[in-house]
Design a protein around this motif. Structure first.
Motif, mmCIF file in Angstrom:
data_model
loop_
_atom_site.group_PDB
_atom_site.id
_atom_site.type_symbol
_atom_site.label_atom_id
_atom_site.label_comp_id
_atom_site.label_asym_id
_atom_site.label_seq_id
_atom_site.Cartn_x
_atom_site.Cartn_y
_atom_site.Cartn_z
ATOM 1 N N ARG A 42 6.735 -12.741 55.190
ATOM 2 C CA ARG A 42 8.132 -12.720 55.326
ATOM 3 C C ARG A 42 8.610 -11.831 56.151
ATOM 4 N NH1 ARG A 42 13.137 -13.053 52.136
ATOM 5 N NH2 ARG A 42 12.749 -10.707 51.453
ATOM 6 N N LYS A 60 25.324 -15.853 59.957
ATOM 7 C CA LYS A 60 24.812 -16.753 61.196
ATOM 8 C C LYS A 60 25.799 -17.917 61.098
ATOM 9 C CE LYS A 60 20.551 -18.086 63.231
ATOM 10 N NZ LYS A 60 19.541 -17.980 63.230
ATOM 11 N N PRO A 62 13.587 -6.828 57.209
ATOM 12 C CA PRO A 62 15.037 -6.560 57.811
ATOM 13 C C PRO A 62 14.611 -5.348 58.763
ATOM 14 C CG PRO A 62 15.696 -6.834 55.685
ATOM 15 C CD PRO A 62 14.267 -6.999 55.454
ATOM 16 N N SER A 63 13.621 -4.611 58.633
ATOM 17 C CA SER A 63 13.019 -3.482 59.411
ATOM 18 C C SER A 63 12.266 -4.203 60.411
ATOM 19 C CB SER A 63 12.480 -2.464 58.497
ATOM 20 O OG SER A 63 11.357 -3.155 57.889
ATOM 21 N N GLN A 108 21.279 -9.489 63.920
ATOM 22 C CA GLN A 108 20.312 -10.671 63.782
ATOM 23 C C GLN A 108 21.090 -12.060 63.986
ATOM 24 O OE1 GLN A 108 17.622 -10.912 60.516
ATOM 25 N NE2 GLN A 108 16.236 -9.837 61.801
ATOM 26 N N GLU A 157 27.776 -18.860 64.876
ATOM 27 C CA GLU A 157 27.451 -20.257 65.165
ATOM 28 C C GLU A 157 28.911 -20.924 65.444
ATOM 29 O OE1 GLU A 157 25.026 -22.750 62.849
ATOM 30 O OE2 GLU A 157 23.528 -21.381 63.326
ATOM 31 N N SER A 173 18.744 -21.315 58.266
ATOM 32 C CA SER A 173 19.096 -20.266 58.984
ATOM 33 C C SER A 173 18.350 -18.975 58.658
ATOM 34 C CB SER A 173 20.606 -19.678 58.810
ATOM 35 O OG SER A 173 21.102 -19.605 57.569
ATOM 36 N N MET A 177 19.449 -4.324 49.603
ATOM 37 C CA MET A 177 18.632 -4.441 50.878
ATOM 38 C C MET A 177 18.145 -5.852 50.942
ATOM 39 S SD MET A 177 18.478 -1.556 51.352
ATOM 40 C CE MET A 177 17.545 -1.363 52.792
ATOM 41 N N GLN A 206 15.756 -28.714 65.974
ATOM 42 C CA GLN A 206 16.000 -27.364 66.712
ATOM 43 C C GLN A 206 15.437 -27.413 68.089
ATOM 44 O OE1 GLN A 206 13.877 -26.022 63.813
ATOM 45 N NE2 GLN A 206 15.880 -25.462 62.202
ATOM 46 N N HIS A 247 22.935 -4.427 60.629
ATOM 47 C CA HIS A 247 21.371 -5.062 61.010
ATOM 48 C C HIS A 247 21.376 -6.604 60.861
ATOM 49 C CE1 HIS A 247 17.008 -5.651 60.986
ATOM 50 N NE2 HIS A 247 17.133 -6.829 60.228
ATOM 51 N N TYR A 248 22.029 -7.287 59.987
ATOM 52 C CA TYR A 248 22.125 -8.589 59.761
ATOM 53 C C TYR A 248 22.982 -9.232 60.846
ATOM 54 C CZ TYR A 248 18.827 -8.788 55.667
ATOM 55 O OH TYR A 248 17.861 -8.701 55.164
ATOM 56 N N PHE A 278 22.944 -13.396 54.974
ATOM 57 C CA PHE A 278 22.768 -13.507 56.356
ATOM 58 C C PHE A 278 22.938 -15.101 56.776
ATOM 59 C CE2 PHE A 278 19.251 -14.639 59.297
ATOM 60 C CZ PHE A 278 19.842 -14.311 60.367
ATOM 61 N N PRO A 279 22.702 -16.104 56.053
ATOM 62 C CA PRO A 279 23.028 -17.255 56.349
ATOM 63 C C PRO A 279 24.628 -17.639 56.763
ATOM 64 C CG PRO A 279 21.649 -17.527 54.457
ATOM 65 C CD PRO A 279 21.966 -16.027 54.681
ATOM 66 N N GLU A 330 14.935 -19.619 59.191
ATOM 67 C CA GLU A 330 13.343 -19.997 59.802
ATOM 68 C C GLU A 330 12.720 -18.773 60.559
ATOM 69 O OE1 GLU A 330 16.500 -21.255 60.881
ATOM 70 O OE2 GLU A 330 16.943 -23.268 60.211
ATOM 71 N N GLU A 331 13.304 -18.086 61.088
ATOM 72 C CA GLU A 331 12.664 -17.254 61.981
ATOM 73 C C GLU A 331 12.182 -15.966 61.010
ATOM 74 O OE1 GLU A 331 16.168 -17.466 62.440
ATOM 75 O OE2 GLU A 331 16.194 -18.711 64.494
#
Lengths: 574, 788
Positions: free
Chosen positions: A359, B273, A362-363, B325, B277, A306, B264, B583, B321-322, B269-270, A308-309
């Motif tokens: 990498r 996500k 986030p920004s 994403q 999902e 999760s 920060m 994927q 933000h996350y 995040f995982p 990967e992008e």
């Protein structure tokens, strides 16, 4: 000459060989027929039989025929024909195309004799033909063809079409001939003898191809004009069978500008020199030298699950020279050793040289302070090292299932020549065992045996290790169910796998479980790309699959994430 | 449908900004008057929590002339309420909801002119307008004002009993204080908590009443912090939550996190996500972000004390933000709640927890939950939810019609396995009976190598030319023989048609090992691709990806080809390329079936093509018939249906092929395609002149012209293909392509078996490349040294 005798007895008496003719004796109870006056003829006949060699007919078939005899009281013409047909059938089934029952006879009242011509090869002729079918002098040296011909096709052996087709395959694999035909014909001088003629048509030795391309764009004044006078395109050439010794030189260059090439240049030059120890020496060492480049994505710089992008790809461009010698011990076991000189450039997506992993922040910006990609720190490495690979492989197909064992040991030894004088030793050991779980009879159309596959792979590295050469975990040949490098990149790795293959109809279904571990050595890779890109460093997977010809369709569950996915792959995992 | 999506997203948008707002919002125009009265609507006044409604300050502000309208309105309301029972009128239900909402607003001590309240009402109003039928428009307009009045009246009377319940799903990592928050809300320890160990190990329901509202918290086990196996464990938890939620959907989802733990480099995040999902991205639409441990000393990055508000804001932005994403949509915005459960937290005189910014969080908490539920209910009542697609818009791409048409025009349906053979047979048919020229040639003596060397140069050339001439004739002869043999075979075949094909009983012979692509690795793993020769019709090959993974072979896809003659006049074939990875999934396949009538005059063909384009699949079906109208003329008729991204394209074409003599072939076709509100016309003309020795020597000159017209725009394209054999060992292939936009391409291909010198161009290229590389490398090292 040329015929053999098949002898079968009801109460086994013996077997007699003579010339090329085999005799088949069949023992019969003494009958009341008159046999006294035939003795004179028989002595001559007996001598002939005594000279014959035993026939190829196996004992089982002979016994089968004796049973046929025992059941019958009298030896009639019908029975003899029946036995004769059986003999003929066996020979046809086993590829002895020129074998035939020539005659029936009897030695005495107890024995029936079948004379069989098996088709002995008396002569082997290798001919070269031009495209019009005329016999010409060939360019290829005959010993090269000769050493590809199986022993069974040499004079003195019985002609077998299986051996002939094997010879065609072997000669074809030389890649020198556009047409290969094997003509067996009867030898008129020798009764029952066969002359084997191999007719070869040589392919073109040399070829060269230049393909150029110009694009037309609207130019000044609106008239169409060339975008550039310098053409893009490709050049390819080939010179095969140099000196008639199957040495070959091949090359190809592709670029968008042939006259002043840029980064998109891709090239490849190969020189192959077989029979390093001479054509007559059965030891076959092949020398190969290649000069080429390639550009591939590095699995070291990929994100974990999760994210990967969040990791932009890094490509590894390699250009260099590789020279090695391969010695084939058997068809599958071999030893390769050689020298590699290469230059490695790591680039980002825009093919700019990138000295560190990237990498996405986030920004939305890109951070360029990831783990260093090269040893030198500049993004360009040069290195020279020795390379060896020894493969011991005695796997074989049992009704289509692979059984046996394979061991591969690979080692790369740095010589301290190159950027930052890299001194390293990278070694890998792969052990794979294919254990047959049930005995099956071999033969076409028979079911495959169930097989258990055990696999282990250890990779270790000592000394300087640039990240692009770190061992990666995860991927179709490492731990299935993960993408390449999804589990991490490490200095030492251990992979274990087991698979059970069960035949279903004509194919196999299998279940597998695999595990890969970095042995805690991820941190020993410069910049720890495993941790930076949030990878775990170890992982297991399990799943089910089915083989459809050469294609594997499998459902693999990655144990770290608990998700499964369907994969389609070509070829075997192990 | 996009309108609804914007609506919903904007909705949560407006809710999120519970700080004093911009006056430009359209909503303010409606309530301008009222706004003048309430000064600081954002901050809830500290109101003592009590079971009975006690808010009095708001009553004054309701300015509607109730006395006159009340009775008729009520009757109207009642009637529509009754109606809703019969017709399931969602509008009536919403009216009811509005009343309830307003009552709760009062009860929770929020000003009715609180920006959030107004916004909720505005959105509800808007939603009703969107869904209301023509006849109901008026009632909708009236309803809101009336609802306020009704709410006030009902609330003051306390009749009917407020029937409002909240189901709140609480999600969050372990140890963030999910259970503690629940306990704080109820003011008593209803759920077990532990400061150091995960206290909740399964989904639990905690029920209670707060301000007369039945509140049901669905307490869940905490998610595990990131580690090797956390994903799997978390997925397990989420799946059990999913099952639970399916049975009893929650009104509000709370996502809890610790304010002091967010940095920060947000490592959750995982997890976010994974939640999107498993539970679906839409879960975030009803989600309130709850920050626990809010009363921390705020310190900035440089150790300087930051303003509390800006500190919280900063942290919020990171989480938001996350979330963006995770759902790949930046429009969604979640309202935020700050919470502090620590017993030693600052309290106000009423004994309620107070945050460092002076806020009493509990009423705010309830209020936000109520708002979210009301909006959620409105959405589901009006069935908006189904039409909301979060994430990147998937089907915005449309197929290019001209491209589809040109593909359609070019795609020829095959009519059998031996199409090329048939054509050649036809060509040769006429002179099959003629005697071969080759046989009439005088015998030639083949020279040995040494004798050939002795010849003079011109003699050598003559000798080789003679051989070449003979070769051409010989090949012609062979072709004719082949043709004759085939014809005879066909006759034989027809006689014993019913005879079954013999099963070849070949022994299993392993095929020779495959040679791999070049690599710097020590060996190519040929053993993976070892196989036994089989006689089946499937031809499977790997697809090599030169840009594959480093230290990997790069066989990523599979190419499959098969062709079978099912019956005498039924033929099917399929080719495809497929790759399936964790994927990625790409496929490109063509299947074709053809039926030839017994007289072999007419062929019917069907084709199905499948191609993946991004996430979508392009399907195209094609059917056609080929009719041999007279001796040298073939007419082809085809129809096509292509589906891409939910859109359909229909096309038809007509093609005619005419053979003039033996050496000229003319093909004309015209087609038309329609779909997605567009039409395209097109046609092409193709002329081909073959060389004297066709088909033995493949010399030919071809001319193509195509025209495509879409939206009154015409694209012309012409091309010239020549294939020449100027010399016995050289082939030249020239291709020129141009269109009416003055763009084009020239392609020259030179191919020789004798003139090896042309390969020297490659040496030049390599030399130039080496020079260039040297320059680049020296620049690089200089730069690097300077850096050092």
């Amino acid at each position: 000459m040329g015929t053999s005798v098949v002898v079968v007895e009801a109460e086994v008496v013996g077997m007699v060989i003579f010339g090329g003719i085999c005799f088949l004796w069949l023992f019969q109870r003494p009958s009341r027929t008159r046999n006294s006056h035939r003795i004179g003829i028989l002595t001559d006949y007996k001598r002939r039989i005594e000279k014959a060699r035993p026939c190829l007919l196996p004992g089982t078939v002979q016994r089968e025929m004796m049973l046929m005899l025992r059941d019958e009281r009298r030896v009639g013409a019908r029975l003899l024909r029946k036995i004769g047909d059986r003999v003929n059938r066996w020979y046809q089934e086993n590829g002895y195309a020129f074998a035939q029952v020539m005659n029936f006879g009897s030695l005495n009242s107890k024995e029936v004799v079948f004379e069989v011509v098996e088709g002995d090869i008396t002569k082997l002729v290798i001919q070269f033909h031009d495209k019009l079918g005329n016999v010409v002098e060939g360019n290829t040296q005959v010993p090269i063809v000769h050493r590809e011909i199986p022993k069974q096709l040499r004079p003195g052996h019985v002609l077998n079409m299986k051996a002939a087709s094997q010879a065609v395959k072997n000669i074809h694999s030389l890649g020198l001939f556009s047409n290969i035909e094997i003509y067996p014909r009867l030898d008129e001088k020798n009764e029952g003898g066969v002359i084997v003629e191999i007719k070869l048509t040589e392919a073109d030795q040399k070829s060269a191809e230049v393909s150029t391309e110009w694009s037309i764009v609207p130019g000044r004044g609106g008239y169409p004009s060339l975008a550039s006078f310098q053409p893009g395109g490709s050049v390819a050439f080939e010179h095969r069978n140099i000196c008639g010794l199957n040495r070959s030189l091949m090359g190809s260059v592709t670029t968008s500008n042939l006259l002043s090439p840029e980064d998109d240049l891709s090239f490849k030059f190969d020189y192959v020199h077989p029979y390093l120890d001479g054509v007559y020496n059965p030891r076959n060492r092949i020398f190969k030298m290649s000069f080429f480049n390639n550009s591939k994505l590095s699995p070291v710089f990929t994100g974990g699950p999760s994210c990967e992008e969040a990791v932009p790809p890094i490509s590894v461009d390699r250009v260099g020279l590789k020279a090695n010698i391969t010695e084939n011990f058997t068809r599958q076991s071999k030893f390769t050793y050689g020298l590699v000189l290469e230059e490695i450039t790591t680039r980002d997506e825009n093919s700019q040289i990138s000295a560190n992993g990237l990498r996405i922040l986030p920004s939305g910006g890109i951070s360029v302070d990831g783990p260093p990609t090269t040893l030198s720190g500049t993004g360009i490495d040069r290195v020279a090292f020795l390379q060896a690979n020894i493969t011991r492989d005695n796997t074989k197909f049992v009704n289509g299932a692979i059984v046996g064992e394979r061991t591969i040991f690979q080692v790369d030894q740095g010589l301290g020549i190159g950027s930052k004088f890299p001194l390293f030793n990278r070694h890998q050991l792969t052990l794979t065992r294919f254990i047959q779980l049930k005995h099956v009879e071999e033969g076409s159309g028979r079911p495959q045996p169930p097989v258990l596959v055990l696999h282990g792979h250890y990779g270790g590295c000592v000394g300087d290790l640039p990240s692009y050469d770190a061992f990666v975990l995860g991927g179709p040949y490492s731990v299935r169910g993960y993408t390449m490098g999804e589990l991490g990149a490490a200095r030492n790795i251990l992979e274990l796998g087991a698979e059970v293959r069960i035949p279903v109809k004509n194919t196999q279904v299998y279940a597998f479980a695999e595990h890969g571990n970095d042995l805690g050595s991820s941190k020993d890779v410069k910049g720890n790309p495993t941790a930076v890109y949030r990878r775990v460093g170890h992982g297991s997977s399990y799943g089910l699959g089915v083989k459809l010809g050469q294609v594997r369709a499998e459902y693999a569950v990655d144990h770290n994430g608990g998700t499964g996915a369907l994969f389609l792959r070509f070829g075997e995992r192990y | 449908m996009k309108g609804f999506k914007d609506w919903v997203l904007a909705l949560s948008n407006s809710m999120a900004s519970s700080r004093p707002l911009l006056g430009s919002d359209p909503f303010f125009r409606e309530n301008e008057q009222q706004d003048n009265h309430s000064q600081a609507p954002a901050l809830p006044e500290p109101v003592a929590r009590s079971e009975t409604p006690c808010s009095t300050s708001d009553v004054v502000e309701i300015q509607l002339p109730l006395s006159q309208q009340q009775a008729p309105l009520e009757s109207l309301y009642q009637s529509s309420f009754d109606l809703c029972e019969k017709r399931h009128n969602p509008l009536a239900k919403i009216g009811d909801l509005q009343v309830q909402f307003l009552r709760l607003v009062q009860r929770l001590g929020q000003s009715q002119n609180n920006i959030l309240v107004s916004k909720v009402l505005y959105r509800v109003h808007l939603a009703m307008l969107i869904r209301a039928e023509e006849s109901e428009l008026k009632t909708v307009k009236l309803r809101q004002d009336r609802a306020k009045a009704l709410a006030k009246e009902q609330e003051s009377r306390g009749i009917p009993e407020l029937d409002f319940s909240l189901r709140i799903l609480v999600l969050g990592k372990t140890g963030v204080g999910k259970s503690a928050t629940i306990n704080s809300i109820f003011g008593q320890s209803k759920s077990e908590t532990d400061a150091f160990r995960p206290a909740t190990d399964r989904i639990e329901e905690v029920m209670g009443t707060v301000s007369g509202v039945k509140v049901t918290f669905v307490d869940t086990p905490g998610f595990h912090p990131p580690s090797a196996s956390s994903t799997r464990k978390n997925r397990k938890i989420l799946l059990s939550i999913k099952r639970y939620v399916k049975k009893r959907p929650p009104d509000v989802v709370l996502y809890l996190d610790r304010l002091d733990m967010i940095d920060m480099r947000y490592s959750d995040f995982p997890l976010l996500k994974l939640i999107s999902e498993t539970l679906g991205a839409a879960i975030w639409l009803n989600t309130i972000l709850v920050m626990t441990h809010s009363s921390i000393a705020s310190e900035g990055r440089n150790g300087q004390s930051l303003n509390y508000e800006s500190y919280v804001g900063q942290r919020m932005d990171v989480v938001q933000h996350y979330i963006h994403q995770a759902v790949s949509d930046t429009k969604i915005e979640n309202p935020v709640l700050l919470v502090e459960n620590h017993p030693s937290c600052k309290k106000n005189p009423a004994g309620e927890y107070v945050l460092p910014n002076g806020l009493v969080w509990k009423p705010q908490f309830m209020f936000l939950c109520v708002c979210t539920k009301v909006l959620g209910d409105v959405q589901s009542l009006l069935r908006f939810r189904d039409s909301i697609g979060l994430g990147q818009p998937s089907s915005t791409r449309t197929a290019s019609l001209p491209h589809l048409l040109s593909v359609f025009l070019r795609r020829r349906l095959s009519s059998g396995a031996d199409e090329a053979e048939k054509e050649i047979d036809e060509l040769l048919n006429s002179d099959l009976e003629e005697e071969d020229e080759y046989d009439q040639l005088p015998a030639i003596r083949i020279l040995g190598k040494t004798r050939f060397q002795k010849l003079a140069k011109s003699q050598k050339k003559e000798y080789l030319d003679e051989l070449d001439y003979r070769e051409t004739l010989y090949l012609k002869k062979q072709l004719k023989e082949e043709c004759r043999r085939r014809r005879d075979e066909k006759l034989v075949q027809e006689e014993n048609l019913n005879k079954d094909a013999e099963q070849s009983d070949q022994a299993a012979v392993p095929l020779p090992d495959m040679a791999g692509p070049d690599s710097f690795d020590s060996d190519f793993p040929a053993h993976r691709y070892r196989c036994i020769a089989t006689s089946d019709q499937w031809l499977v090959r790997p697809v090599y990806d030169p840009q594959g993974w480093d230290h990997d072979v790069g066989f990523d896809g599979i190419n499959i080809e098969t062709a079978a003659k099912i019956k005498r006049n039924l033929f099917a074939s399929a080719t495809g390329q497929v790759s399936r990875d964790k994927q990625r999934f790409t496929i490109q396949s063509e299947t074709n079936a053809a039926y030839t009538t017994d007289s072999s005059k007419q062929t019917f063909s069907v084709a199905v093509d499948l191609q993946s384009s991004g996430e979508d699949l392009v399907y195209s079906f094609q059917g056609g018939t080929k009719l041999k109208t007279f001796k040298h003329n073939t007419t082809d008729l085809g129809v096509a249906l292509t589906s891409f991204g939910g859109k359909y394209y229909i096309g038809g074409k007509l093609e005619d092929t005419l053979l003039v003599g033996k050496r000229v072939k003319l093909t004309v076709n015209a087609g038309h395609m329609k779909g997605a509100g567009q039409t395209a016309h097109g046609g092409s003309f193709e002329a081909c002149i073959r060389g004297r020795d066709y088909p033995v020597r493949n010399e030919q000159i071809g001319l193509t012209m195509t025209a495509l017209s879409v939206n009154k725009e015409l694209v012309l394209n012409w091309g010239l293909q020549t294939l020449l054999r100027p010399n016995r060992d050289t082939n030249i292939d020239v291709n020129v392509n141009m269109n009416n936009r003055k763009m084009g391409k020239i392609n020259v291909k030179l191919n020789s078996s004798e003139h090896w010198e042309i390969a020297l161009i490659s040496a030049f290229t390599i030399f130039k490349a080496l020079l260039r590389r040297k320059k680049v490398v020296s620049e690089m090292t200089r730069e690097y040294e300077e850096e050092l």
